[in-house]
Design an enzyme around this catalytic site. Structure first.
Site, mmCIF file in Angstrom:
data_model
loop_
_atom_site.group_PDB
_atom_site.id
_atom_site.type_symbol
_atom_site.label_atom_id
_atom_site.label_comp_id
_atom_site.label_asym_id
_atom_site.label_seq_id
_atom_site.Cartn_x
_atom_site.Cartn_y
_atom_site.Cartn_z
ATOM 1 N N HIS A 211 44.227 42.460 37.542
ATOM 2 C CA HIS A 211 44.424 41.123 36.984
ATOM 3 C C HIS A 211 43.110 40.347 37.031
ATOM 4 O O HIS A 211 42.142 40.774 37.659
ATOM 5 C CB HIS A 211 45.495 40.365 37.767
ATOM 6 C CG HIS A 211 45.082 40.010 39.175
ATOM 7 N ND1 HIS A 211 45.009 40.952 40.186
ATOM 8 C CD2 HIS A 211 44.692 38.828 39.733
ATOM 9 C CE1 HIS A 211 44.609 40.375 41.305
ATOM 10 N NE2 HIS A 211 44.395 39.087 41.050
ATOM 11 N N ASP A 213 41.943 36.155 37.795
ATOM 12 C CA ASP A 213 42.467 34.886 38.296
ATOM 13 C C ASP A 213 42.422 33.842 37.197
ATOM 14 O O ASP A 213 41.562 33.893 36.306
ATOM 15 C CB ASP A 213 41.656 34.405 39.496
ATOM 16 C CG ASP A 213 41.835 35.296 40.717
ATOM 17 O OD1 ASP A 213 42.827 36.062 40.745
ATOM 18 O OD2 ASP A 213 41.003 35.221 41.634
ATOM 19 N N HIS A 268 40.125 42.578 38.909
ATOM 20 C CA HIS A 268 40.176 43.154 40.245
ATOM 21 C C HIS A 268 41.600 43.569 40.600
ATOM 22 O O HIS A 268 42.552 43.228 39.904
ATOM 23 C CB HIS A 268 39.610 42.178 41.283
ATOM 24 C CG HIS A 268 40.250 40.810 41.277
ATOM 25 N ND1 HIS A 268 40.029 39.880 40.281
ATOM 26 C CD2 HIS A 268 41.117 40.219 42.140
ATOM 27 C CE1 HIS A 268 40.714 38.778 40.538
ATOM 28 N NE2 HIS A 268 41.401 38.967 41.654
ATOM 29 N N ARG A 278 46.649 44.700 55.798
ATOM 30 C CA ARG A 278 45.466 43.913 55.446
ATOM 31 C C ARG A 278 45.874 42.460 55.265
ATOM 32 O O ARG A 278 46.904 42.156 54.667
ATOM 33 C CB ARG A 278 44.833 44.436 54.152
ATOM 34 C CG ARG A 278 43.602 43.637 53.694
ATOM 35 C CD ARG A 278 42.951 44.319 52.495
ATOM 36 N NE ARG A 278 41.805 43.575 51.998
ATOM 37 C CZ ARG A 278 41.871 42.655 51.044
ATOM 38 N NH1 ARG A 278 43.038 42.368 50.474
ATOM 39 N NH2 ARG A 278 40.792 42.019 50.639
#
Length: 332
Positions: A211, A213, A268, A278
């Site tokens: 995607h 941002d 990313h 994470r």
């Protein structure tokens, strides 16, 4: 942290029931190139405009050093975020019932009302998180100690991140020779929000699929010990390694539009690990409500119009279309 009761039920599936989210039409190598640290480095204390310009044009992402955020604050935020996620699923749901903070899972996408769009097990992202609108932090106190502590830390953090976003955007505007009436209106403090993410252990699937941002800028404080963020560069995936006391800045769709596509919105994704969770904390900043994005590549639009279109597309198509909806001379 490994207690399954802390996860939303949909993320408690055994690994062998997880869904592989790799797009069969994606011809790019799913295994990212490993490199000591290929990501461009920008020093905020002695800002080099030429290096910044190159990073924005060629990458849409860079590593920020000498950013001025105390390392103790970054570490405290990471530690408190882990404590918060370790609470039971029911506790996290209840804690956000009457607060501006939204708890979501399966996708980071939110409807305009602030409600998380919940997906089924066939197409979820392996992530849970909290969405925190920073402009409302000073207006409430929370009975849950971990959320109240998080609120106080984020108020301090927001001051630093607003300073960083303003400094970087003003430098970018200068590089692009933009004639903007008020650069601060494009990275408005009142639009800033923080999303904290936890990615569970699983063998198959993505923490977050490919995607871009929607922001002007996104500033990431990622886990010091666990990698997962990958950026697309020249049709190859590169791992953005975690390095202590650095921040990762990536440009969003609004910055690409403002720059008339001179700068790029970084594509990313987030890979999940089999044996370790994470944690990441991301600050997003957007233009003010009254700011119209004018560009040689796109029809004029406001961020609110862009967001509404994104949510419409997610509901209708299952994915974001983004800037293509606003391109000049297009019919979609």
């Amino acid at each position: 942290m490994n207690n399954l009761d802390s996860y939303p039920p949909i993320l408690r599936l055994p690994n062998n029931q997880s869904q592989n989210l790799h797009d069969p039409n994606d011809k790019m190598d799913p295994n990212p190139i490993q490199d000591p640290d290929p990501i461009p480095i920008i020093d905020l204390k002695s800002l080099n405009h030429k290096k910044l310009d190159e990073a924005c044009k060629e990458w849409g992402l860079f590593r920020l050093i000498n950013h001025g955020v105390p390392i103790t604050l970054l570490e405290q935020l990471q530690d408190l975020t882990k404590q918060l996620f370790s609470l039971s699923f029911e506790s996290k749901q209840e804690a956000c019932n009457e607060s501006p903070i939204t708890y979501f899972w399966g996708t980071p996408a939110l409807t305009p009302s602030g409600t998380a769009i919940t997906r089924g097990p066939q197409n979820i992202n392996w992530v849970e998180g909290f969405d925190v609108p920073l402009c409302q932090l000073s207006q409430f106190q929370h009975h849950l100690p971990s959320l109240e502590s998080m609120r106080l830390l984020l108020m301090d953090y927001a001051t630093h991140l607003s300073r960083i976003a303003t400094t970087l955007f003003e430098a970018m505007a200068k590089n692009l020779e933009l004639n903007l009436k008020s650069t601060k209106s494009y990275v408005s403090e009142k639009t800033g929000l923080v999303r904290v993410y936890r990615y569970p252990c699983t063998e198959v699937g993505w923490g977050m699929e490919v995607h871009t941002d929607s922001s002007v800028l996104s500033i990431l404080n990622q886990d010091d010990h666990v990698s997962g963020l990958q950026v697309l560069k020249d049709d190859q995936w590169l791992t953005v390694k975690p390095i202590s006391n650095t921040l990762i800045v990536n440009l969003g769709d609004m910055m690409q539009a403002i720059s008339s596509d001179i700068y790029k919105s970084a594509s990313h994704r987030v890979k999940v690990e089999k044996d370790i969770e994470r944690i990441s904390i991301c600050y997003f900043v957007f233009p003010g409500d009254d700011i119209v994005i004018e560009s040689s590549k796109y029809n004029p639009f406001t961020y609110n119009e862009f967001r509404a279109q994104v949510q419409k597309d997610i509901k209708a198509l299952g994915h974001k279309v983004g800037l293509a909806r606003f391109q000049l001379n297009q019919d979609c």
